[in-house]
Design a protein around this motif. Structure first.
Motif, PDB file in Angstrom:
ATOM      1  N   TRP A  81       0.857  -1.192   0.000  1.00 54.60           N
ATOM      2  CA  TRP A  81       0.000   0.000   0.000  1.00 54.60           C
ATOM      3  C   TRP A  81       0.889   1.235   0.000  1.00 54.60           C
ATOM      4  CZ3 TRP A  81      -4.034   0.973   4.501  1.00 54.60           C
ATOM      5  CH2 TRP A  81      -4.720   2.151   4.267  1.00 54.60           C
ATOM      6  N   PRO A  82       1.003   1.958  -1.106  1.00 52.05           N
ATOM      7  CA  PRO A  82       0.282   1.728  -2.364  1.00 52.05           C
ATOM      8  C   PRO A  82       0.909   0.570  -3.138  1.00 52.05           C
ATOM      9  CG  PRO A  82       1.767   3.592  -2.594  1.00 52.05           C
ATOM     10  CD  PRO A  82       1.846   3.180  -1.149  1.00 52.05           C
ATOM     11  N   GLY A  83       0.105  -0.117  -3.914  1.00 46.96           N
ATOM     12  CA  GLY A  83       0.614  -1.308  -4.576  1.00 46.96           C
ATOM     13  C   GLY A  83       0.086  -1.545  -5.974  1.00 46.96           C
ATOM     14  N   LEU A  84      -0.660  -0.596  -6.520  1.00 44.28           N
ATOM     15  CA  LEU A  84      -1.225  -0.820  -7.850  1.00 44.28           C
ATOM     16  C   LEU A  84      -0.139  -0.986  -8.904  1.00 44.28           C
ATOM     17  CD1 LEU A  84      -4.194   1.733  -7.757  1.00 44.28           C
ATOM     18  CD2 LEU A  84      -4.329  -0.756  -7.556  1.00 44.28           C
ATOM     19  N   GLU A  85       0.922  -0.181  -8.797  1.00 42.57           N
ATOM     20  CA  GLU A  85       1.994  -0.286  -9.786  1.00 42.57           C
ATOM     21  C   GLU A  85       2.724  -1.624  -9.673  1.00 42.57           C
ATOM     22  OE1 GLU A  85       2.191   1.781 -12.147  1.00 42.57           O
ATOM     23  OE2 GLU A  85       0.849   3.290 -11.289  1.00 42.57           O
ATOM     24  N   LYS A  86       2.756  -2.195  -8.486  1.00 40.26           N
ATOM     25  CA  LYS A  86       3.399  -3.498  -8.305  1.00 40.26           C
ATOM     26  C   LYS A  86       2.642  -4.561  -9.098  1.00 40.26           C
ATOM     27  CE  LYS A  86       5.222  -4.840  -4.377  1.00 40.26           C
ATOM     28  NZ  LYS A  86       5.421  -5.331  -2.983  1.00 40.26           N
ATOM     29  N   ILE A  87       1.314  -4.522  -9.052  1.00 37.50           N
ATOM     30  CA  ILE A  87       0.518  -5.483  -9.820  1.00 37.50           C
ATOM     31  C   ILE A  87       0.819  -5.327 -11.305  1.00 37.50           C
ATOM     32  CG2 ILE A  87      -1.810  -6.225 -10.450  1.00 37.50           C
ATOM     33  CD1 ILE A  87      -2.739  -5.225  -7.699  1.00 37.50           C
ATOM     34  N   SER A  88       0.836  -4.088 -11.777  1.00 37.88           N
ATOM     35  CA  SER A  88       1.111  -3.842 -13.196  1.00 37.88           C
ATOM     36  C   SER A  88       2.493  -4.358 -13.582  1.00 37.88           C
ATOM     37  CB  SER A  88       1.003  -2.346 -13.502  1.00 37.88           C
ATOM     38  OG  SER A  88      -0.327  -1.885 -13.353  1.00 37.88           O
ATOM     39  N   ASN A 118      -5.721  -6.038   2.304  1.00 40.90           N
ATOM     40  CA  ASN A 118      -6.007  -4.700   2.825  1.00 40.90           C
ATOM     41  C   ASN A 118      -7.495  -4.449   3.001  1.00 40.90           C
ATOM     42  OD1 ASN A 118      -3.437  -3.507   3.267  1.00 40.90           O
ATOM     43  ND2 ASN A 118      -3.183  -3.243   1.065  1.00 40.90           N
ATOM     44  N   GLY A 119      -8.237  -5.498   3.372  1.00 43.45           N
ATOM     45  CA  GLY A 119      -9.665  -5.336   3.578  1.00 43.45           C
ATOM     46  C   GLY A 119     -10.432  -5.015   2.311  1.00 43.45           C
ATOM     47  N   GLY A 120      -9.764  -5.123   1.156  1.00 42.35           N
ATOM     48  CA  GLY A 120     -10.410  -4.769  -0.102  1.00 42.35           C
ATOM     49  C   GLY A 120     -10.355  -3.288  -0.400  1.00 42.35           C
ATOM     50  N   LEU A 121      -9.532  -2.527   0.323  1.00 45.33           N
ATOM     51  CA  LEU A 121      -9.562  -1.071   0.245  1.00 45.33           C
ATOM     52  C   LEU A 121      -9.280  -0.528  -1.152  1.00 45.33           C
ATOM     53  CD1 LEU A 121     -10.066   1.351   2.106  1.00 45.33           C
ATOM     54  CD2 LEU A 121      -7.617   1.379   2.614  1.00 45.33           C
ATOM     55  N   PHE A 122      -8.525  -1.258  -1.950  1.00 43.96           N
ATOM     56  CA  PHE A 122      -8.202  -0.808  -3.311  1.00 43.96           C
ATOM     57  C   PHE A 122      -8.663  -1.814  -4.366  1.00 43.96           C
ATOM     58  CE2 PHE A 122      -5.086   0.895  -0.340  1.00 43.96           C
ATOM     59  CZ  PHE A 122      -5.199   2.265  -0.576  1.00 43.96           C
ATOM     60  N   ARG A 136      -6.057  -3.644 -12.672  1.00 46.57           N
ATOM     61  CA  ARG A 136      -4.615  -3.729 -12.901  1.00 46.57           C
ATOM     62  C   ARG A 136      -4.156  -5.159 -13.189  1.00 46.57           C
ATOM     63  NH1 ARG A 136      -0.920   0.560 -11.982  1.00 46.57           N
ATOM     64  NH2 ARG A 136      -2.108   2.456 -11.580  1.00 46.57           N
ATOM     65  N   GLY A 137      -5.053  -6.124 -13.026  1.00 42.79           N
ATOM     66  CA  GLY A 137      -4.669  -7.497 -13.338  1.00 42.79           C
ATOM     67  C   GLY A 137      -4.772  -8.473 -12.193  1.00 42.79           C
ATOM     68  N   ALA A 138      -5.239  -8.015 -11.023  1.00 48.82           N
ATOM     69  CA  ALA A 138      -5.442  -8.956  -9.922  1.00 48.82           C
ATOM     70  C   ALA A 138      -6.571  -9.921 -10.272  1.00 48.82           C
ATOM     71  CB  ALA A 138      -5.773  -8.212  -8.631  1.00 48.82           C
ATOM     72  N   ASP A 139      -6.470 -11.134  -9.750  1.00 46.59           N
ATOM     73  CA  ASP A 139      -7.476 -12.166 -10.035  1.00 46.59           C
ATOM     74  C   ASP A 139      -8.628 -12.153  -9.049  1.00 46.59           C
ATOM     75  OD1 ASP A 139      -6.152 -13.671 -12.270  1.00 46.59           O
ATOM     76  OD2 ASP A 139      -4.578 -13.857 -10.760  1.00 46.59           O
ATOM     77  N   GLY A 140      -8.552 -11.283  -8.040  1.00 40.65           N
ATOM     78  CA  GLY A 140      -9.620 -11.225  -7.053  1.00 40.65           C
ATOM     79  C   GLY A 140      -9.077 -10.787  -5.714  1.00 40.65           C
ATOM     80  N   ALA A 141      -9.728 -11.237  -4.656  1.00 40.55           N
ATOM     81  CA  ALA A 141      -9.399 -10.780  -3.309  1.00 40.55           C
ATOM     82  C   ALA A 141      -9.172 -11.950  -2.371  1.00 40.55           C
ATOM     83  CB  ALA A 141     -10.521  -9.897  -2.771  1.00 40.55           C
TER      84      ALA A 141
END
Length: 309
Positions: A171-178, A198-202, A209-214
């Motif tokens: 967190w932040p981690g969106l760029e890591k997924i990309s 992260n509780g689904g916060l993002f 960004r390419g995550a498969d879920g939570a």
């Protein structure tokens, strides 16, 4: 079936239900598992950070995991096996797999600092549990104070064939997924499943960004399932609208130190567990905090009837 890199959807992090006197509430484990099955979970994770695993001894941890596994039927169950030493980790991993677990999750100890230290730890952990046990990297620097770069995650994946999933909680981690998905697209890393915490916060943008879920434990995991389903179906606005309605409560639940108390309180209000009790040492909720949660639930119920508890 063993966990593999094709896993997707929502694997709720299950809390461990307790009676007010601290005993494990196995009836609530059954009720909670039935709820997860009924609302469309694609898997389940037990003995995670929010499962109060450090407060259980080995026999209790295995009993909790086994109860969830047996009640879940064909639903894949991941067992958290993080431990100070590899002997305890390997023992719980083997016992969990023998009970029917699909795989295990391993968090890094907070002593690791360099990429070499992190990669060596996971290589040794993979050796300890055995090559036939699929494992999940838990990347949660806010809690474990271990920073995993995309490069070191790639190294762990490439060096350990039984690494099949990343639980992404940076967190932040969106760029890591990309970046990780770019490694895969370039052929620099084999594909793994990425489920986010992260509780689904993002979660709204993590899916894009390419995550498969939570893989997390918000008190409305059924909402997380709906958001993932809508996102994967390309219904972006509907996914964001539903997520946005829950965001005030989700944010409130993310408070360090009291987050589990809030989550258990709401789950008890929903009838998913009999009591919001935590095993000591535990944080609690003040009367003011409970009133604030009730206010947030009432506001949420205007948009999602599931909150009308």
């Amino acid at each position: 079936m063993p966990l593999d890199a094709s896993a997707r959807g929502v694997y709720p992090i299950a809390p461990t239900p307790f009676h007010p006197d601290g005993r494990i509430d196995f009836d609530s484990i059954d009720r909670l598992t039935e709820f997860y099955l009924g609302c469309g979970a694609t898997g389940l994770t037990v003995l995670g950070v929010m499962g109060e695993a450090p407060k259980l001894d080995h026999a209790e941890g295995l009993a909790v995991a086994t109860r969830f596994i047996r009640r879940a039927g064909n639903l894949p169950v991941i067992v958290g096996v993080s431990a100070p030493g590899f002997a305890a980790m390997a023992g719980l991993a083997r016992a969990g797999m023998e009970a029917g677990a699909a795989g295990v999750m391993i968090a890094p100890p907070n002593t690791l600092r360099t990429d070499d230290q992190i990669a060596t730890y996971y290589r040794q952990a993979a050796e300890a549990i055995g090559p036939d046990v699929p494992f999940v990297i838990q990347d949660y620097p806010l809690n474990f104070s271990v920073v995993m770069t995309p490069g070191v995650i790639r190294r762990i994946v490439q060096e350990n064939a039984n690494c099949v999933m990343l639980k992404h909680e940076d967190w932040p981690g969106l760029e890591k997924i990309s970046q990780l998905r770019a490694f895969e697209a370039d052929g620099a890393m084999r594909r793994i499943s990425i489920l986010c915490g992260n509780g689904g916060l993002f979660l709204d943008f993590e899916c894009e960004r390419g995550a498969d879920g939570a893989m997390t434990g918000y008190a409305f995991p059924d909402m997380l399932m709906d958001v993932v389903r809508l996102a994967q179906a390309g219904e972006r606005d509907r996914a964001h609208d539903l997520f946005d309605a829950h965001l005030p409560l989700l944010r409130y639940e993310q408070q360090p130190g009291v987050g589990l108390a809030i989550r258990k309180y709401v789950m008890a209000r929903r009838g998913l567990i009999a009591s919001d009790a935590q095993r000591k040492p535990a944080g609690g909720m003040s009367a003011t905090a409970r009133a604030e949660v009730e206010y947030l639930l009432a506001r949420l119920a205007r948009h999602d009837p599931r909150a009308a508890v």
